[in-house]
Design a protein around this motif. Sequence first.
Motif, PDB file in Angstrom:
ATOM      1  N   TYR A 282       0.793  -1.220   0.000  1.00  0.00           N
ATOM      2  CA  TYR A 282       0.000   0.000   0.000  1.00  0.00           C
ATOM      3  C   TYR A 282       0.833   1.282   0.000  1.00  0.00           C
ATOM      4  O   TYR A 282       0.505   2.239  -0.710  1.00  0.00           O
ATOM      5  CB  TYR A 282      -0.965  -0.026   1.190  1.00  0.00           C
ATOM      6  N   PRO A 283       1.939   1.385   0.761  1.00  0.00           N
ATOM      7  CA  PRO A 283       2.685   2.651   0.760  1.00  0.00           C
ATOM      8  C   PRO A 283       3.407   2.955  -0.542  1.00  0.00           C
ATOM      9  O   PRO A 283       3.711   4.120  -0.822  1.00  0.00           O
ATOM     10  CB  PRO A 283       3.703   2.464   1.907  1.00  0.00           C
ATOM     11  N   GLN A 284       3.721   1.947  -1.347  1.00  0.00           N
ATOM     12  CA  GLN A 284       4.630   2.174  -2.464  1.00  0.00           C
ATOM     13  C   GLN A 284       4.116   3.175  -3.498  1.00  0.00           C
ATOM     14  O   GLN A 284       4.875   4.053  -3.934  1.00  0.00           O
ATOM     15  CB  GLN A 284       4.991   0.833  -3.113  1.00  0.00           C
ATOM     16  N   PRO A 285       2.851   3.117  -3.937  1.00  0.00           N
ATOM     17  CA  PRO A 285       2.394   4.143  -4.889  1.00  0.00           C
ATOM     18  C   PRO A 285       2.413   5.554  -4.314  1.00  0.00           C
ATOM     19  O   PRO A 285       2.542   6.525  -5.067  1.00  0.00           O
ATOM     20  CB  PRO A 285       0.955   3.701  -5.221  1.00  0.00           C
ATOM     21  N   GLN A 286       2.299   5.688  -2.999  1.00  0.00           N
ATOM     22  CA  GLN A 286       2.318   7.012  -2.379  1.00  0.00           C
ATOM     23  C   GLN A 286       3.723   7.603  -2.302  1.00  0.00           C
ATOM     24  O   GLN A 286       3.883   8.782  -2.003  1.00  0.00           O
ATOM     25  CB  GLN A 286       1.749   6.931  -0.969  1.00  0.00           C
ATOM     26  N   LEU A 287       4.741   6.766  -2.566  1.00  0.00           N
ATOM     27  CA  LEU A 287       6.135   7.183  -2.417  1.00  0.00           C
ATOM     28  C   LEU A 287       6.939   6.992  -3.692  1.00  0.00           C
ATOM     29  O   LEU A 287       8.166   7.058  -3.666  1.00  0.00           O
ATOM     30  CB  LEU A 287       6.790   6.398  -1.268  1.00  0.00           C
ATOM     31  N   LYS A 288       6.257   6.737  -4.806  1.00  0.00           N
ATOM     32  CA  LYS A 288       6.945   6.410  -6.049  1.00  0.00           C
ATOM     33  C   LYS A 288       7.903   7.514  -6.473  1.00  0.00           C
ATOM     34  O   LYS A 288       9.072   7.262  -6.772  1.00  0.00           O
ATOM     35  CB  LYS A 288       5.898   6.177  -7.148  1.00  0.00           C
ATOM     36  N   MET A 289       7.440   8.743  -6.514  1.00  0.00           N
ATOM     37  CA  MET A 289       8.267   9.851  -6.988  1.00  0.00           C
ATOM     38  C   MET A 289       9.443  10.114  -6.050  1.00  0.00           C
ATOM     39  O   MET A 289      10.586  10.278  -6.484  1.00  0.00           O
ATOM     40  CB  MET A 289       7.396  11.096  -7.153  1.00  0.00           C
ATOM     41  N   MET A 290       9.185  10.133  -4.751  1.00  0.00           N
ATOM     42  CA  MET A 290      10.256  10.364  -3.792  1.00  0.00           C
ATOM     43  C   MET A 290      11.268   9.221  -3.786  1.00  0.00           C
ATOM     44  O   MET A 290      12.485   9.442  -3.724  1.00  0.00           O
ATOM     45  CB  MET A 290       9.680  10.534  -2.383  1.00  0.00           C
ATOM     46  N   ASN A 291      10.776   7.995  -3.836  1.00  0.00           N
ATOM     47  CA  ASN A 291      11.649   6.822  -3.794  1.00  0.00           C
ATOM     48  C   ASN A 291      12.599   6.804  -4.989  1.00  0.00           C
ATOM     49  O   ASN A 291      13.813   6.637  -4.839  1.00  0.00           O
ATOM     50  CB  ASN A 291      10.785   5.561  -3.770  1.00  0.00           C
ATOM     51  N   GLY A 337       4.196  12.919 -23.261  1.00  0.00           N
ATOM     52  CA  GLY A 337       4.304  13.141 -21.825  1.00  0.00           C
ATOM     53  C   GLY A 337       2.960  13.281 -21.145  1.00  0.00           C
ATOM     54  O   GLY A 337       2.772  12.856 -20.011  1.00  0.00           O
ATOM     55  N   GLY A 338       2.000  13.868 -21.867  1.00  0.00           N
ATOM     56  CA  GLY A 338       0.666  14.038 -21.305  1.00  0.00           C
ATOM     57  C   GLY A 338       0.681  14.914 -20.066  1.00  0.00           C
ATOM     58  O   GLY A 338       1.621  15.670 -19.832  1.00  0.00           O
ATOM     59  N   PRO A 339      -0.357  14.811 -19.248  1.00  0.00           N
ATOM     60  CA  PRO A 339      -0.449  15.667 -18.059  1.00  0.00           C
ATOM     61  C   PRO A 339       0.367  15.143 -16.874  1.00  0.00           C
ATOM     62  O   PRO A 339       0.477  15.824 -15.866  1.00  0.00           O
ATOM     63  CB  PRO A 339      -1.942  15.627 -17.732  1.00  0.00           C
ATOM     64  N   SER A 340       0.926  13.926 -16.993  1.00  0.00           N
ATOM     65  CA  SER A 340       1.672  13.341 -15.881  1.00  0.00           C
ATOM     66  C   SER A 340       3.164  13.601 -16.048  1.00  0.00           C
ATOM     67  O   SER A 340       3.661  13.825 -17.150  1.00  0.00           O
ATOM     68  CB  SER A 340       1.413  11.829 -15.804  1.00  0.00           C
ATOM     69  N   PHE A 341       3.873  13.510 -14.929  1.00  0.00           N
ATOM     70  CA  PHE A 341       5.313  13.723 -14.934  1.00  0.00           C
ATOM     71  C   PHE A 341       6.039  12.409 -14.674  1.00  0.00           C
ATOM     72  O   PHE A 341       5.583  11.585 -13.869  1.00  0.00           O
ATOM     73  CB  PHE A 341       5.711  14.751 -13.875  1.00  0.00           C
ATOM     74  N   ASN A 342       7.152  12.235 -15.372  1.00  0.00           N
ATOM     75  CA  ASN A 342       8.025  11.100 -15.117  1.00  0.00           C
ATOM     76  C   ASN A 342       8.486  11.181 -13.660  1.00  0.00           C
ATOM     77  O   ASN A 342       9.126  12.159 -13.266  1.00  0.00           O
ATOM     78  CB  ASN A 342       9.221  11.173 -16.073  1.00  0.00           C
ATOM     79  N   PRO A 343       8.167  10.180 -12.814  1.00  0.00           N
ATOM     80  CA  PRO A 343       8.534  10.286 -11.394  1.00  0.00           C
ATOM     81  C   PRO A 343      10.041  10.391 -11.179  1.00  0.00           C
ATOM     82  O   PRO A 343      10.489  11.038 -10.230  1.00  0.00           O
ATOM     83  CB  PRO A 343       7.952   9.008 -10.778  1.00  0.00           C
ATOM     84  N   TYR A 344      10.825   9.749 -12.052  1.00  0.00           N
ATOM     85  CA  TYR A 344      12.277   9.876 -11.956  1.00  0.00           C
ATOM     86  C   TYR A 344      12.689  11.325 -12.228  1.00  0.00           C
ATOM     87  O   TYR A 344      13.544  11.883 -11.526  1.00  0.00           O
ATOM     88  CB  TYR A 344      12.965   8.962 -12.961  1.00  0.00           C
ATOM     89  N   ALA A 345      12.093  11.916 -13.265  1.00  0.00           N
ATOM     90  CA  ALA A 345      12.474  13.277 -13.661  1.00  0.00           C
ATOM     91  C   ALA A 345      12.099  14.292 -12.596  1.00  0.00           C
ATOM     92  O   ALA A 345      12.934  15.098 -12.159  1.00  0.00           O
ATOM     93  CB  ALA A 345      11.813  13.633 -14.995  1.00  0.00           C
ATOM     94  N   LEU A 346      10.843  14.257 -12.138  1.00  0.00           N
ATOM     95  CA  LEU A 346      10.399  15.236 -11.153  1.00  0.00           C
ATOM     96  C   LEU A 346      11.094  15.020  -9.815  1.00  0.00           C
ATOM     97  O   LEU A 346      11.531  15.973  -9.157  1.00  0.00           O
ATOM     98  CB  LEU A 346       8.884  15.162 -10.982  1.00  0.00           C
TER      99      LEU A 346
END
Length: 524
Positions: A282-291, A337-346
């Motif tokens: 459960y926590p992993q999608p909430q921390l994808k960008m930070m992780n 790219g659409g409206p979403s951001f690459n989590p690695y990039a951001l």
Amino acid sequence: MMDLRPASPVTGTCSGLLYQGNDWNFEILRDCYDAVADIAERELGLTTYPNRLEIITSEQMLDVYTAHGMPLGYRHWSLGKRFIAHENAYRRGMMGLAYEVVINSDPCISYLMEENSATMQTLVIAHAAFGHNHFFHNNRLFREWTNASEILDYLEFARGYIHQCEERHGIAAVERILDAAHALQGQGVHRHSGSRRLDLRAEQQRAQARRLHEEATFNDLWRTVPVDEEQQPDTTSNDPMRRRLGLPEENLLYFLEKHAPLLAPWEREVIRIVRMIAQYFYPQPQLKMMNEGCATWVHDYIMRRLHENGRIDDASYLEAIHSTSNVITQPDFDAGGGPSFNPYALGFAMMGDIARICTSPTAEDRAWFPEIAGNDRPIETLKHAWAEFRDESFILQYLSPAVMRRFRMFRIHDDTAAPYLLVDAIHDDAGYRDIRRTVAQNHDPANMNAEIEITGANMHTDRMLTLEHRTTRGHQFHADDARRTLQYMADLWGYGVQLLERDADDGTVLATYEATGRGGVRRG
């Protein structure tokens, strides 16, 4: 496979190239690990679980993809289907494979592909074994919701238990329960109930106690007792039955496991296994960008320091830069790219921006981030953020105007009743704050899953189960998806189930779906 203990205290900095060219062996891999650990622990002060590196082939990496990265798991037909889809896409050149996969466990397991060059092996050790590992080990959400030391034991227990069920009750009977539980697992987690760590011994003891209780209290004669319709309790919050069932309940699998009238004890345990594994992830999608941002920033820092210390040559460093650049590329809106951001990039951009604000702030930075601007403690500031925030709160706290300009962010208001799009947040002070709130909302866990609750269960007559989905007009379920998923709910409950879609603002019923335990579904 390499089991790697925590590095011994650093007594000095080694010199000389770790390798030359692309080839590697286990001695080179050990030297690279030690060099990376030296920088990670001495300069960055990272704290991690013990590491275990496993070298696997590309086909084995496809297996890891199929099992969601876990080394143990129960059998299910969907895994074979997923493997074939990934394999076909990979063979046709429609997808690439990750250089590594890392597991939030103790010890932390990192899979490295044997096809990687020596540089890529070094990079992914820094990325996974230290970047991700430190984040798993220190982030508050992971610490509160998961127990890395027990997940591997629980997965082994789950695989053995389901295998025993298949032998005793047949594969078809087990897959029927698994199919339904998998369809509902997105709504099978506790989101607001505090820590829900896995405890294998306690889970086994509870399972045994539950079976003994059911055997001691079961009496088939109770179902033959007539019920007076006039004495039926209402469905308000004053109904003692609602209180006994704990309604409303957001965790659908938990409710079914505890209260579904017709499930056998082994079926309840299978549902519990699916629920507990879903809770772990459960926590992993909430921390994808930070992780990913943390791991990318760590490996970028370590590879740069290895080059500055003369441990890797110019060619190897250029290879590392090229790989990192590919990972953090943010496609333009019109380029996919659409409206979403690459989590690695951001994530990487925000980590680097925080370090810049701490060391070389502008006047704008000092106005927006007075607490950290110019504190000359970038690593300590980053480690605090990695430990105390999730994606939504991290963006609200640290997304700067400089990063918004770099990513060319702006906000569009799309009113379906109007013949035009309105750009309502641009690069001014108020616009920056509106954009930051909007980006954070896209990472809000409340927006990742539908808000569904079980609100009623008529246990006295027809045992109709009532669910409610709080939503807004234009954001309703797709009718076919709602029908199919609701039928899985009815199959596990054993009786009729109805789902009401209500407007979150005024409570108006927007749509109604019903399913029976025998497979009939209709929409009102």
